[in-house]
Enzyme design. Sequence first.
Site, short mmCIF file in Angstrom:
data_model
loop_
_atom_site.label_atom_id
_atom_site.label_comp_id
_atom_site.label_asym_id
_atom_site.label_seq_id
_atom_site.Cartn_x
_atom_site.Cartn_y
_atom_site.Cartn_z
N CYS A 129 0.80 -1.23 0.00
CA CYS A 129 0.00 0.00 0.00
C CYS A 129 0.83 1.28 0.00
O CYS A 129 0.33 2.33 -0.38
CB CYS A 129 -0.95 -0.01 1.18
SG CYS A 129 -0.28 -0.74 2.66
N HIS A 242 -2.40 6.39 4.25
CA HIS A 242 -0.94 6.37 4.45
C HIS A 242 -0.36 7.66 3.88
O HIS A 242 -0.80 8.13 2.82
CB HIS A 242 -0.31 5.21 3.69
CG HIS A 242 -0.58 3.85 4.28
ND1 HIS A 242 -1.40 3.63 5.36
CD2 HIS A 242 -0.11 2.63 3.91
CE1 HIS A 242 -1.42 2.33 5.64
NE2 HIS A 242 -0.65 1.70 4.78
N1 LIG Z 1 -5.04 -3.13 4.61
C1 LIG Z 1 -4.31 -2.59 3.65
O1 LIG Z 1 -4.12 -1.34 3.56
C2 LIG Z 1 -3.66 -3.47 2.62
C3 LIG Z 1 -2.99 -2.87 1.57
C4 LIG Z 1 -2.36 -3.68 0.61
C5 LIG Z 1 -2.43 -5.03 0.76
N2 LIG Z 1 -3.11 -5.60 1.79
C6 LIG Z 1 -3.18 -7.05 1.86
O2 LIG Z 1 -4.53 -7.45 1.70
C7 LIG Z 1 -4.77 -8.64 2.43
C8 LIG Z 1 -5.97 -8.46 3.36
O3 LIG Z 1 -5.68 -7.44 4.27
P1 LIG Z 1 -6.80 -6.79 5.22
O4 LIG Z 1 -6.18 -5.56 5.72
O5 LIG Z 1 -8.12 -6.73 4.52
O6 LIG Z 1 -6.88 -7.89 6.41
P2 LIG Z 1 -8.12 -8.21 7.41
O7 LIG Z 1 -8.93 -7.01 7.67
O8 LIG Z 1 -7.48 -8.89 8.56
O9 LIG Z 1 -9.01 -9.25 6.59
C9 LIG Z 1 -8.58 -10.57 6.33
C10 LIG Z 1 -9.65 -11.28 5.51
O10 LIG Z 1 -9.16 -12.58 5.18
C11 LIG Z 1 -10.18 -13.52 5.51
N3 LIG Z 1 -9.64 -14.85 5.76
C12 LIG Z 1 -8.89 -15.24 6.82
N4 LIG Z 1 -8.64 -16.57 6.71
C13 LIG Z 1 -9.24 -17.00 5.56
C14 LIG Z 1 -9.35 -18.27 4.92
N5 LIG Z 1 -8.80 -19.36 5.44
N6 LIG Z 1 -10.05 -18.35 3.76
C15 LIG Z 1 -10.62 -17.25 3.23
N7 LIG Z 1 -10.57 -16.02 3.80
C16 LIG Z 1 -9.88 -15.91 4.97
C17 LIG Z 1 -10.86 -12.90 6.72
O11 LIG Z 1 -12.11 -13.53 6.96
P3 LIG Z 1 -12.84 -13.44 8.41
O12 LIG Z 1 -13.48 -12.08 8.47
O13 LIG Z 1 -13.83 -14.52 8.33
O14 LIG Z 1 -11.79 -13.64 9.43
C18 LIG Z 1 -10.96 -11.46 6.24
O15 LIG Z 1 -12.02 -11.34 5.31
C19 LIG Z 1 -3.45 -8.96 3.13
O16 LIG Z 1 -2.70 -9.84 2.31
C20 LIG Z 1 -2.74 -7.63 3.19
O17 LIG Z 1 -1.34 -7.72 3.26
C21 LIG Z 1 -3.73 -4.85 2.73
#
Ligand SMILES: NC(=O)c1ccc[n+]([C@@H]2O[C@H](COP(=O)([O-])OP(=O)(O)OC[C@H]3O[C@@H](n4cnc5c(N)ncnc54)[C@H](OP(=O)(O)O)[C@@H]3O)[C@@H](O)[C@H]2O)c1
Length: 343
Positions: A129, A242
Site C-alpha cells: 500500500c 498512508h
Molecule cells: N489493509 C491494507 O491497507 C492493505 C494494503 C495492501 C495489501 N493488503 C493485503 O490485503 C490482504 C488483506 O488485508 P486486510 O487488511 O483486509 O486484512 P483483514 O482485515 O485482517 O481481513 C482478512 C480477511 O481474510 C479472511 N480470511 C482469513 N482466513 C481466511 C481463509 N482461510 N479463507 C478465506 N478467507 C480468509 C478474513 O475472513 P474473516 O473475516 O472470516 O476472518 C478477512 O475477510 C493482506 O494480504 C494484506 O497484506 C492490505
Amino acid sequence: MKAPNIAIIGATGAVGRVFLDIITERGFPTSSIRLCASERSWGKTLSVANKTITVEEATPQLFHEMDIVFIAAGSEISSILAPVAVEQVAFVIDKSSAFRMDPDVPLVVPEVNSSDLSEHKGIVASPNCSTAPLVMVIKPLNDIVAITRVITDTYQSVSGAGSLAMKELLDQSENITSKRPINAIEFPHQIAFNIIPHIEGFLENGFTNEEMKMVEESRKILHLPDLSITATCVRVPVLIGHSEAVHIEFTEAISPGLIREILAAAPGIQVRDDPNANVYPMPIDAADKDEILAGRIRQDPANPKQISMWLSCDNLRKGAALNAIQIAEEMLRRNIPLKHRRI
Ligand SMILES: NC(=O)c1ccc[n+]([C@@H]2O[C@H](COP(=O)([O-])OP(=O)(O)OC[C@H]3O[C@@H](n4cnc5c(N)ncnc54)[C@H](OP(=O)(O)O)[C@@H]3O)[C@@H](O)[C@H]2O)c1
C-alpha cells in the site's frame, strides 16, 4: 466478451469491504459475484452491487466457476489458494506479498506498468500500500528527468494492518481517555497517542520486511532494477490513509513548478500544494478518494537536484482494492486473455 464471474476472497476484511464498495461505485461488470472468507464468516451476508450475497468457503469447485478471483486474505492464504484457483483456470489478482517478487508474476500499478499484464501466467500481484503511490509519482518524473536516488519515510495508518488493528486503535484511545488499562495485540506497542517505527519483522540488514518490500517492489514495477532507494516505514495512529515524505534526487536541477505540472498531468494524482493557505495532503482528505494527493513540493536549498514532497493516499483504495480492480478493468479493456493453463 461476457462480463466475468468474480470471487472476492477475504470479503469481510478491511480491504475486502472496500472491494465491495468500489465494485458497486464503478459498476464493475460482473455476471456473478461470490464472496468468501474464513469459516468464522460463512453464512454471513454482505451487500455489493445492490445484491445481498452470502459468504461461503473458497473451494476448488467455486474457483472452477470463476473467471477472476481477487484474494485479499493474507499471504499464507494466498500461497495456498492462488495455485488452486489457477489450477481451476481462474485468473487471480492477489493483494498479498506472496507472489509479488515471483518473476512469473507481473506486479502491476496500471498507471505505471500496465504493459506487464500480458505476461501473466494466471496470477497478477498488486503491490504494497505504500509502494503504489510512490511509483505513481516516480514514473512520470523519471520519464522527464532521470532519477538517481529516492528516500521515503512512511506514516502508515492502522488499517494497513487489517480490521482488527483499526479496532485496536479505537479501543486503546477510548480506554486511555477513560483511564482504563489497554491491550496491545495487533502491534508490538501501544499505538494510540504513539508512533511505532516497526512494520513487519526485522531483517539481518536492520531494515524491516515492509521497508524492503517498498524497495524491491518499486524496482520491479518501474523496471529500474538498480534504482537507489531507501525506505523507513512507521505506523501512526491514523485510521485510514498512508502518508509519505519523499525525497528524490535527479540527474539535473528541476524546479518545483515543473514537478507540480508533471504530477498534475499524471493519471491518478491530484496536486494539493498551497502551504500558505494551509493546503497540503493529509490522510483525512485522502481517505475515501481514488486519487493520491501530492504537495509540499520544494527544492532542497542544499542540493538543487533534490526535490522533497509529501504524499497521502487511501491505503485501502489505491493502496489495495482500487488498484486490484483497475488491473481487472485493464485486462478486460485490452482483451488480455484471463485463462492460463498452469503457472
Ligand atoms: N489493509 C491494507 O491497507 C492493505 C494494503 C495492501 C495489501 N493488503 C493485503 O490485503 C490482504 C488483506 O488485508 P486486510 O487488511 O483486509 O486484512 P483483514 O482485515 O485482517 O481481513 C482478512 C480477511 O481474510 C479472511 N480470511 C482469513 N482466513 C481466511 C481463509 N482461510 N479463507 C478465506 N478467507 C480468509 C478474513 O475472513 P474473516 O473475516 O472470516 O476472518 C478477512 O475477510 C493482506 O494480504 C494484506 O497484506 C492490505
